[in-house]
Design a protein around this motif. Structure first.
Motif, mmCIF file in Angstrom:
data_model
loop_
_atom_site.group_PDB
_atom_site.id
_atom_site.type_symbol
_atom_site.label_atom_id
_atom_site.label_comp_id
_atom_site.label_asym_id
_atom_site.label_seq_id
_atom_site.Cartn_x
_atom_site.Cartn_y
_atom_site.Cartn_z
ATOM 1 N N THR A 158 22.765 53.470 -58.410
ATOM 2 C CA THR A 158 21.433 54.023 -58.696
ATOM 3 C C THR A 158 21.089 53.813 -60.171
ATOM 4 N N GLY A 159 19.793 53.929 -60.490
ATOM 5 C CA GLY A 159 19.352 53.689 -61.872
ATOM 6 C C GLY A 159 19.747 52.289 -62.290
ATOM 7 N N ALA A 160 19.623 51.357 -61.329
ATOM 8 C CA ALA A 160 20.222 50.024 -61.505
ATOM 9 C C ALA A 160 19.626 49.247 -62.668
ATOM 10 N N LEU A 182 19.851 50.142 -56.289
ATOM 11 C CA LEU A 182 18.675 50.971 -56.030
ATOM 12 C C LEU A 182 17.924 51.126 -57.346
ATOM 13 N N SER A 183 16.653 50.734 -57.342
ATOM 14 C CA SER A 183 15.881 50.791 -58.590
ATOM 15 C C SER A 183 14.424 51.092 -58.289
ATOM 16 N N GLY A 184 13.798 51.828 -59.210
ATOM 17 C CA GLY A 184 12.366 52.105 -59.079
ATOM 18 C C GLY A 184 11.517 50.958 -59.613
ATOM 19 N N LYS A 185 12.139 49.899 -60.128
ATOM 20 C CA LYS A 185 11.370 48.823 -60.776
ATOM 21 C C LYS A 185 11.504 47.508 -59.989
ATOM 22 N N ALA A 186 10.651 47.360 -58.972
ATOM 23 C CA ALA A 186 10.726 46.177 -58.098
ATOM 24 C C ALA A 186 10.585 44.881 -58.892
ATOM 25 N N TRP A 206 15.455 57.559 -51.736
ATOM 26 C CA TRP A 206 16.740 58.216 -51.979
ATOM 27 C C TRP A 206 16.620 59.379 -52.965
ATOM 28 N N LEU A 207 15.420 59.591 -53.506
ATOM 29 C CA LEU A 207 15.260 60.625 -54.537
ATOM 30 C C LEU A 207 14.819 61.966 -53.964
ATOM 31 N N GLU A 208 14.336 61.949 -52.693
ATOM 32 C CA GLU A 208 13.803 63.174 -52.073
ATOM 33 C C GLU A 208 14.873 63.859 -51.231
ATOM 34 N N ASP A 224 26.657 56.590 -59.345
ATOM 35 C CA ASP A 224 25.367 57.279 -59.476
ATOM 36 C C ASP A 224 25.098 57.693 -60.915
ATOM 37 N N THR A 225 23.918 57.314 -61.424
ATOM 38 C CA THR A 225 23.527 57.683 -62.791
ATOM 39 C C THR A 225 22.451 58.762 -62.794
ATOM 40 N N LEU A 226 21.995 59.177 -61.590
ATOM 41 C CA LEU A 226 20.801 60.033 -61.522
ATOM 42 C C LEU A 226 21.077 61.520 -61.299
ATOM 43 N N ALA A 250 20.021 61.326 -65.057
ATOM 44 C CA ALA A 250 18.688 60.835 -65.421
ATOM 45 C C ALA A 250 17.600 61.490 -64.568
ATOM 46 N N LEU A 251 17.950 61.890 -63.325
ATOM 47 C CA LEU A 251 16.979 62.574 -62.465
ATOM 48 C C LEU A 251 17.129 64.087 -62.592
ATOM 49 N N SER A 252 18.355 64.593 -62.448
ATOM 50 C CA SER A 252 18.574 66.038 -62.475
ATOM 51 C C SER A 252 20.051 66.358 -62.710
HETATM 52 N N1 NAP Z 1 29.431 60.325 -68.096
HETATM 53 C C1 NAP Z 1 29.432 59.479 -69.104
HETATM 54 O O1 NAP Z 1 30.437 59.258 -69.785
HETATM 55 C C2 NAP Z 1 28.174 58.719 -69.402
HETATM 56 C C3 NAP Z 1 28.202 57.576 -70.221
HETATM 57 C C4 NAP Z 1 27.010 56.854 -70.401
HETATM 58 C C5 NAP Z 1 25.823 57.313 -69.814
HETATM 59 N N2 NAP Z 1 25.838 58.448 -69.068
HETATM 60 C C6 NAP Z 1 24.619 58.939 -68.410
HETATM 61 O O2 NAP Z 1 24.225 57.977 -67.422
HETATM 62 C C7 NAP Z 1 22.813 58.028 -67.224
HETATM 63 C C8 NAP Z 1 22.242 56.617 -67.341
HETATM 64 O O3 NAP Z 1 22.448 56.129 -68.661
HETATM 65 P P1 NAP Z 1 21.767 54.752 -69.117
HETATM 66 O O4 NAP Z 1 22.278 54.469 -70.491
HETATM 67 O O5 NAP Z 1 21.903 53.728 -68.062
HETATM 68 O O6 NAP Z 1 20.226 55.201 -69.213
HETATM 69 P P2 NAP Z 1 18.928 54.276 -69.139
HETATM 70 O O7 NAP Z 1 19.221 52.920 -69.675
HETATM 71 O O8 NAP Z 1 17.832 55.079 -69.736
HETATM 72 O O9 NAP Z 1 18.688 54.091 -67.553
HETATM 73 C C9 NAP Z 1 18.461 55.145 -66.674
HETATM 74 C C10 NAP Z 1 17.835 54.582 -65.390
HETATM 75 O O10 NAP Z 1 17.745 55.650 -64.447
HETATM 76 C C11 NAP Z 1 16.529 55.522 -63.693
HETATM 77 N N3 NAP Z 1 15.724 56.733 -63.962
HETATM 78 C C12 NAP Z 1 15.479 57.301 -65.167
HETATM 79 N N4 NAP Z 1 14.741 58.408 -65.021
HETATM 80 C C13 NAP Z 1 14.549 58.576 -63.696
HETATM 81 C C14 NAP Z 1 13.874 59.545 -62.899
HETATM 82 N N5 NAP Z 1 13.266 60.593 -63.438
HETATM 83 N N6 NAP Z 1 13.878 59.382 -61.571
HETATM 84 C C15 NAP Z 1 14.505 58.326 -61.010
HETATM 85 N N7 NAP Z 1 15.159 57.382 -61.710
HETATM 86 C C16 NAP Z 1 15.178 57.505 -63.029
HETATM 87 C C17 NAP Z 1 15.841 54.265 -64.163
HETATM 88 O O11 NAP Z 1 16.336 53.208 -63.350
HETATM 89 P P3 NAP Z 1 15.525 52.544 -62.108
HETATM 90 O O12 NAP Z 1 14.088 52.490 -62.520
HETATM 91 O O13 NAP Z 1 16.156 51.208 -61.961
HETATM 92 O O14 NAP Z 1 15.738 53.416 -60.919
HETATM 93 C C18 NAP Z 1 16.413 54.063 -65.570
HETATM 94 O O15 NAP Z 1 16.397 52.719 -65.954
HETATM 95 C C19 NAP Z 1 22.279 59.018 -68.290
HETATM 96 O O16 NAP Z 1 22.086 60.266 -67.674
HETATM 97 C C20 NAP Z 1 23.391 59.064 -69.311
HETATM 98 O O17 NAP Z 1 23.395 60.283 -70.026
HETATM 99 C C21 NAP Z 1 26.992 59.146 -68.865
#
Ligand code: NAP
Length: 332
Positions: A158-160, A182-186, A206-208, A224-226, A250-252
């Protein structure tokens, strides 16, 4: 001692926050820790939070954000590193309440500093940075749990389009998995395919919240990043004895799941915290990353290189959810 350029976050007495590039005197770094000439850094969501003075990340101002840095040692009072050695710093308190890597010069406690693998350039190290370490750790956990290679497995991400998502596509497909992005950006699907995704799907469905206790099994592994309902739905659609790594919110930050994926399909939920891992483990992960070739085609699809002067605007865009791929910062 001379001045150097550094991104700095200021908070005024009335709470106004500004993030700017300014000249800083080297004497402000003090004389403790390894003195490093920083050549590259990268932008992370945590840096964006720090630039907005989010109290969960940074509380002391003025402050230099940047949880990642790659550079060359100028001096190490502990004698652990020699002048001229190439080093990496990521995580711990670096860039949170300790001045970080979005700068030309930094000091870091010696126990946070890792030698850069010989075959990895400083620029490529920062293309990986914390997102790469995070994904490498998640894959390591999955492989230990599965007690087997994971090639041929279906792997959802997710958050691809984000930095972690892009690197998860690269590293999971390098491990031989069939990646579903899975990405919101086609409009970015062609790029995600260039990185190694076999299939790209809109994230919207997948967000609902879904009423069904379980969903049709659609993958066995995932990243999962969301958080929130995205993570709940991923778990519900994971096949028997599969595993999902949770790394982001990133989502919740909420997770209101049922236990059916765990008790009826034996699914595992694995957590990843890249910041606080022992340095020896981070060193092993850096070495693994150094073995994965980052081709020019992959870099063209994922990386945007910017200067320190562009950092404040890019961090502010990241806060608005406009982050895309990995932003590499060339500091000099
Ligand atoms: N646990 C750890 O050690 C660790 C390390 C690094 C990062 N993280 C966390 O991982 C997450 C992602 O980091 P990142 O650096 O990849 O961030 P990023 O570059 O800002 O990417 C986040 C992606 O999530 C999706 N997204 C963002 N807001 C959204 C929303 N409200 N609803 C649905 N999709 C949403 C978008 O992807 P799409 O449009 O493609 O869906 C966006 O490109 C963050 O929460 C960050 O804090 C954790």
């Amino acid at each position: 001692m001379s001045d150097f350029s550094s991104v700095r976050v200021h908070r005024s007495k009335n709470g106004q926050v500004s993030c700017v590039l300014e000249n800083v005197a080297e004497s402000t770094l003090g004389d403790r820790g390894v003195l490093i000439d920083v050549y590259y850094s990268g932008l992370n969501f945590k840096d964006a939070l720090s630039s907005a003075a989010n109290p969960g990340v940074s509380r002391n101002f003025p402050h230099t954000p940047g949880i990642d840095a790659a550079g060359i040692v100028r001096d190490d009072p502990s004698g652990t590193f020699k002048a001229g050695q190439r080093v990496l710093v990521s995580g711990y308190d670096f860039g949170m309440n300790t001045p970080g890597g979005l700068t030309q010069v930094c000091r870091a406690p010696v126990e946070w500093v890792c030698e850069c693998p010989e075959s990895l350039s400083l620029a490529d190290a920062m293309i990986y940075g914390t997102p790469g370490l995070t994904v490498a750790q998640g894959l390591d956990k999955i492989k230990r749990l599965q007690r087997a290679e994971i090639d041929g497995e279906t792997f959802v991400i997710t958050g691809a389009s984000g930095a972690v998502g892009n690197l998860a596509i690269i590293l999971a497909s390098y491990s031989g998995c069939k990646v579903i992005a899975l990405s919101g950006k086609a409009q970015l699907y062609p790029r995600l395919r260039e990185l190694g995704a076999s299939e790209c799907m809109p994230s919207s469905e997948w967000l609902e919240p879904q009423k069904k206790a379980l969903l049709k099994p659609s993958w066995r592994l995932g990243f999962d990043t969301l958080g929130g309902d995205a993570l709940v739905n991923l778990l519900k659609a994971t096949d028997h004895e599969g595993a999902i790594v949770s790394c982001g919110l990133a989502l919740s930050a909420d997770l209101t799941a049922n236990v059916y994926p765990f008790i009826l399909r034996g699914v595992s939920l694995l957590g990843v915290d890249s910041a606080e891992q022992p340095l020896s483990y981070k060193h092993r992960l850096w070495q693994q990353l150094a073995e994965v070739p980052l081709t020019q085609k992959v870099k063209d699809a994922m990386v945007r290189e910017i200067s320190l002067a562009q950092v404040p605007d890019y961090l502010s865009a990241m806060l608005k959810g406009q982050g895309q791929g990995r932003v590499l910062v060339k500091t000099r």
